[in-house]
Design a protein around this motif. Structure first.
Motif, PDB file in Angstrom:
ATOM      1  N   ALA A 184       7.964  47.251  35.288  1.00 35.26           N
ATOM      2  CA  ALA A 184       7.955  47.810  35.884  1.00 35.26           C
ATOM      3  C   ALA A 184       9.165  47.250  36.745  1.00 35.26           C
ATOM      4  N   ALA A 185       9.073  45.811  36.513  1.00 35.02           N
ATOM      5  CA  ALA A 185      10.370  44.963  37.326  1.00 35.02           C
ATOM      6  C   ALA A 185      11.377  45.631  38.004  1.00 35.02           C
ATOM      7  N   PHE A 186      12.704  46.155  36.721  1.00 36.44           N
ATOM      8  CA  PHE A 186      13.299  46.446  37.462  1.00 36.44           C
ATOM      9  C   PHE A 186      12.792  47.638  38.584  1.00 36.44           C
ATOM     10  N   ALA A 187      12.116  48.474  38.289  1.00 39.23           N
ATOM     11  CA  ALA A 187      12.332  49.744  39.112  1.00 39.23           C
ATOM     12  C   ALA A 187      12.178  49.072  40.825  1.00 39.23           C
ATOM     13  N   ARG A 188      11.098  48.383  40.414  1.00 43.11           N
ATOM     14  CA  ARG A 188      10.165  47.787  41.917  1.00 43.11           C
ATOM     15  C   ARG A 188      10.936  46.929  42.243  1.00 43.11           C
ATOM     16  N   GLY A 189      12.317  45.775  42.016  1.00 45.41           N
ATOM     17  CA  GLY A 189      12.955  44.926  42.350  1.00 45.41           C
ATOM     18  C   GLY A 189      14.587  46.638  43.011  1.00 45.41           C
ATOM     19  N   LEU A 190      14.967  47.016  42.063  1.00 44.54           N
ATOM     20  CA  LEU A 190      15.585  47.840  42.491  1.00 44.54           C
ATOM     21  C   LEU A 190      15.542  48.462  44.179  1.00 44.54           C
ATOM     22  N   ALA A 191      14.106  49.423  43.969  1.00 39.44           N
ATOM     23  CA  ALA A 191      13.673  49.814  45.196  1.00 39.44           C
ATOM     24  C   ALA A 191      14.129  48.705  46.619  1.00 39.44           C
ATOM     25  N   LEU A 192      12.935  47.249  46.381  1.00 37.45           N
ATOM     26  CA  LEU A 192      13.304  46.050  47.480  1.00 37.45           C
ATOM     27  C   LEU A 192      14.818  46.033  47.950  1.00 37.45           C
ATOM     28  N   GLN A 193      15.336  46.529  46.248  1.00 38.20           N
ATOM     29  CA  GLN A 193      17.133  45.922  47.134  1.00 38.20           C
ATOM     30  C   GLN A 193      17.245  46.872  47.952  1.00 38.20           C
ATOM     31  N   ARG A 194      17.043  47.717  47.800  1.00 37.20           N
ATOM     32  CA  ARG A 194      17.440  49.100  48.367  1.00 37.20           C
ATOM     33  C   ARG A 194      17.501  49.106  49.789  1.00 37.20           C
ATOM     34  N   HIS A 195      16.109  49.481  49.502  1.00 34.05           N
ATOM     35  CA  HIS A 195      15.498  48.994  51.045  1.00 34.05           C
ATOM     36  C   HIS A 195      16.149  47.786  52.043  1.00 34.05           C
ATOM     37  N   LEU A 196      16.423  47.026  51.383  1.00 32.47           N
ATOM     38  CA  LEU A 196      16.823  45.749  52.399  1.00 32.47           C
ATOM     39  C   LEU A 196      18.296  46.570  52.735  1.00 32.47           C
ATOM     40  N   GLU A 197      18.883  46.670  52.388  1.00 33.39           N
ATOM     41  CA  GLU A 197      20.472  47.091  51.656  1.00 33.39           C
ATOM     42  C   GLU A 197      20.034  48.048  53.022  1.00 33.39           C
ATOM     43  N   GLN A 198      19.702  49.177  53.451  1.00 38.80           N
ATOM     44  CA  GLN A 198      19.446  50.221  54.017  1.00 38.80           C
ATOM     45  C   GLN A 198      19.705  49.620  55.436  1.00 38.80           C
ATOM     46  N   HIS A 199      17.879  48.296  55.505  1.00 32.07           N
ATOM     47  CA  HIS A 199      17.294  48.330  56.239  1.00 32.07           C
ATOM     48  C   HIS A 199      17.251  46.711  56.352  1.00 32.07           C
ATOM     49  N   PRO A 200      19.175  46.284  56.710  1.00 38.80           N
ATOM     50  CA  PRO A 200      19.114  44.399  56.646  1.00 38.80           C
ATOM     51  C   PRO A 200      18.286  43.594  57.456  1.00 38.80           C
ATOM     52  N   PRO A 201      17.674  42.474  57.561  1.00 40.78           N
ATOM     53  CA  PRO A 201      17.095  42.153  58.230  1.00 40.78           C
ATOM     54  C   PRO A 201      18.962  41.585  59.179  1.00 40.78           C
ATOM     55  N   VAL A 202      18.272  40.834  60.448  1.00 39.01           N
ATOM     56  CA  VAL A 202      19.638  40.702  61.011  1.00 39.01           C
ATOM     57  C   VAL A 202      20.192  39.295  59.987  1.00 39.01           C
ATOM     58  N   GLY A 203      21.080  38.306  60.234  1.00 32.64           N
ATOM     59  CA  GLY A 203      21.343  37.734  59.436  1.00 32.64           C
ATOM     60  C   GLY A 203      22.159  37.646  57.718  1.00 32.64           C
ATOM     61  N   LEU A 204      21.475  39.040  57.834  1.00 30.36           N
ATOM     62  CA  LEU A 204      21.471  39.108  55.488  1.00 30.36           C
ATOM     63  C   LEU A 204      22.535  38.784  55.784  1.00 30.36           C
ATOM     64  N   ALA A 205      22.818  37.634  54.549  1.00 31.94           N
ATOM     65  CA  ALA A 205      24.103  37.721  53.920  1.00 31.94           C
ATOM     66  C   ALA A 205      24.088  38.243  52.646  1.00 31.94           C
ATOM     67  N   GLU A 206      23.294  37.963  51.634  1.00 34.05           N
ATOM     68  CA  GLU A 206      23.710  38.674  50.616  1.00 34.05           C
ATOM     69  C   GLU A 206      22.362  38.065  49.119  1.00 34.05           C
ATOM     70  N   ILE A 207      21.795  39.043  48.767  1.00 35.82           N
ATOM     71  CA  ILE A 207      20.709  39.388  48.023  1.00 35.82           C
ATOM     72  C   ILE A 207      21.344  39.424  46.747  1.00 35.82           C
ATOM     73  N   THR A 208      20.367  38.791  45.924  1.00 39.66           N
ATOM     74  CA  THR A 208      20.914  38.195  44.409  1.00 39.66           C
ATOM     75  C   THR A 208      19.236  39.571  43.610  1.00 39.66           C
ATOM     76  N   PRO A 209      19.496  39.721  42.741  1.00 35.70           N
ATOM     77  CA  PRO A 209      18.659  39.673  41.751  1.00 35.70           C
ATOM     78  C   PRO A 209      17.747  39.219  40.792  1.00 35.70           C
ATOM     79  N   GLY A 210      16.838  38.707  40.361  1.00 33.52           N
ATOM     80  CA  GLY A 210      16.275  38.073  39.460  1.00 33.52           C
ATOM     81  C   GLY A 210      15.468  39.270  38.470  1.00 33.52           C
ATOM     82  N   PHE A 211      14.723  38.825  37.639  1.00 35.57           N
ATOM     83  CA  PHE A 211      14.382  39.773  36.802  1.00 35.57           C
ATOM     84  C   PHE A 211      13.247  40.244  37.434  1.00 35.57           C
ATOM     85  N   THR A 212      12.228  39.077  38.406  1.00 35.96           N
ATOM     86  CA  THR A 212      10.913  39.832  38.708  1.00 35.96           C
ATOM     87  C   THR A 212      11.303  39.146  39.954  1.00 35.96           C
ATOM     88  N   THR A 213      12.445  38.279  40.831  1.00 37.29           N
ATOM     89  CA  THR A 213      12.639  38.334  42.125  1.00 37.29           C
ATOM     90  C   THR A 213      14.025  38.909  42.589  1.00 37.29           C
TER      91      THR A 213
END
Lengths: 298, 223
Positions: free
Chosen positions: B24-53
């Motif tokens: 489920a790594a991919f689904a979880r990573g994507l969900a976290l990424q989308r959450h961060l894109e919709q609610h970005p912490p102040v100063g977030l400049a770039e999100i780069t996914p790995g397989f489980t990171t």
């Protein structure tokens, strides 16, 4: 509207156009790119009142010859500081080049990379995902060769009253690449997986920059350190990431390096220190120093 | 705790979100990424996914406390699904004539014809783009075809090469050095350099999460 400014006569040991790189494309596998010695590249632009991320030439060692196609103001910083005005005005300086006059980058005494900027906002060049940094290994652009014409703004030609043809950098900002400071290293994500002995060996020995180094990565030669026997699912890496493959010899990711990696990362060279490493020649010694700050894993 | 967040240098955080090898790594990573894109912490400049990171890079001086982000992401993490359906399926024509086909077949104790049939029958997902611009790491490779990387990487792999590296299959978008086993090639363009010039994400044929199928085509079709 850009105009021809200079022509590449000899590409020497190699050169490329660089700015400060791109953000936001690593997720597609595109490395950040950008000037390896951003300290020197920024100063080349500052001398000319350019934005600090304006495109500059990044020149490896020596042998590059450029011919001016019109009157232009340029600035040179980095490894070869006396290219334009030996003995006059100090290193890391600006100069006005007359039409048909040639500039040749002479062998630097220390360091690898020389930066040449042009007034009027820098060289005009195609951008790939928002940066002029070409990436031939990834199919983005081609290396510059003889006959290539560098273009820029008409404002590269100085007005009669312009003061910027006679500027140089304060000596305190000019780096002696023969004597880099100890490079500050943050603990990496797998720091705790390295044995105490491996960590000690890593930070206590001086490492030598390997000749198998380029814009993608700098390899370090020395006594190999034991690497954790572990295959990671590939993780994102940053420029400055220090990966230790099974042979125990570290590889530092540079600005054109792969965006993900599967080797254990013992540390990350502090972003401020990475430009110092970039200027170290093959065979040159570097010392690494662990930062024991709030980021140290407890 | 399902996620762990550690500093990575002065300006980045590394989020580790799934035990190694989790399906489920991919689904979880994507969900976290989308959450961060919709609610970005102040100063977030770039999100780069790995397989489980996920690597989160911040503008210097703005990186938040990892303990705070653990609380925020931990809450978001509990509600997410462990699967995500592909939005589209890409069919990739392949000429199966790679130089490493015999070696892959020998290691799998199969015939070359069986290797081709197994590879072309697979249902794949783009788990990650990485290594080189637009290079897709495809998950879903038949276990029998898992093949270690070459001990000595090739100094040049031709553009469009279809290859196997460990448990993944992938396609080299441009000529580069590479250590994967070459089993074929596709005539498709993986990175559109015209769109690269205009900084359009559609420059990449593959997007994370895409479903992929390979279709064997005869050698003559490539010329």
């Amino acid at each position: 509207m850009s105009v021809p400014l200079m022509e590449l006569v000899d590409h020497g040991l190699g050169l490329s156009l660089q700015d400060l790189g791109r953000r936001g494309w690593k997720r597609f596998g595109v490395p950040p790119g950008g000037a390896l010695d951003d300290h020197a590249a920024r100063w080349a632009n500052r001398l000319l009142d350019n934005p600090t991320n304006a495109p500059v030439l990044e020149i490896l060692m020596h042998g590059v010859t450029l011919r001016a196609l019109r009157r232009v103001t340029v600035a040179v910083t980095g490894a070869a500081p006396h290219v334009l005005k030996a003995g006059r005005g100090g290193p890391w300086h600006t100069a006005v080049i007359e039409p048909h006059q040639e500039i040749t980058i002479t062998p630097p005494q220390s360091g690898l990379w020389t930066y040449l900027a042009v007034a009027g906002g820098g060289f005009a060049a195609p951008r790939w995902f928002g940066s002029v940094s070409i990436f031939p290994r990834g199919g983005l652009g081609e290396s510059l060769g003889p006959g290539f014409v560098l273009a820029g703004s008409e404002a590269a030609t100085p007005r009669p009253d312009s003061p910027i043809g006679e500027r140089w950098v304060d000596p305190s900002e000019i780096r002696n690449y023969a004597r880099p400071p100890a490079l500050r290293v943050w603990p990496g994500p797998q720091f705790d997986l390295f044995s105490t002995a491996a960590r000690a060996a890593f930070f206590e020995q001086p490492w030598r920059v390997s000749s198998r180094s380029d814009r993608t990565g700098y390899r370090l030669d020395g006594a190999p350190i034991p690497s954790p026997a572990l295959t990671l699912p590939s993780e994102p890496v940053l420029p400055g990431s220090i990966q230790v493959p099974p042979d125990g010899l570290p590889i530092v990711t540079m600005r054109d390096g792969p965006t993900v990696g599967g080797y254990s990362k013992i540390g990350l060279i502090d972003p401020e220190a990475l430009a110092w490493l970039a200027q170290c020649r093959p065979g040159q010694q570097v010392r690494l120093e662990l930062i024991l700050g709030p980021s140290h894993p407890e | 705790m399902d996620i762990r967040i550690d500093p990575f240098g002065p300006d980045a955080l590394l989020v580790r979100h799934t035990p190694q090898g989790h399906e489920a790594a991919f689904a979880r990573g994507l969900a976290l990424q989308r959450h961060l894109e919709q609610h970005p912490p102040v100063g977030l400049a770039e999100i780069t996914p790995g397989f489980t990171t996920l690597l989160l890079e911040f503008t210097p001086g703005t990186r938040p406390d990892p303990r705070w982000l653990s609380v925020v992401l931990g809450a978001a993490f509990r509600g997410i699904k462990s699967t995500v359906a592909p939005e589209r399926t890409l069919e990739i024509p392949v000429i199966y004539d790679g130089p490493d086909l015999p070696a892959v077949a020998a290691k799998a104790r199969l015939s070359v014809r069986e290797v081709i049939a197994l590879h072309a029958a697979g249902n794949y997902r783009v788990a990650l783009l990485g290594f080189a611009p637009g290079f897709p790491y495809l998950s879903g490779l038949d276990r029998r075809l898992h093949t270690p990387r070459l001990e000595t990487p090739r100094t040049s792999v031709p553009t469009g090469s279809v290859a196997i590296g460990g448990e993944h299959t992938g396609i080299y978008p441009a000529a580069t050095a590479g250590g994967w086993n070459l089993i074929g090639r596709t005539p498709l363009n993986i990175v559109d350099t015209t769109l690269a010039r205009s900084a359009d994400p559609k420059a990449f044929l593959f997007q994370p999460g895409d479903a992929v199928r390979f279709v064997a085509i005869p050698q003559e079709a490539s010329t």
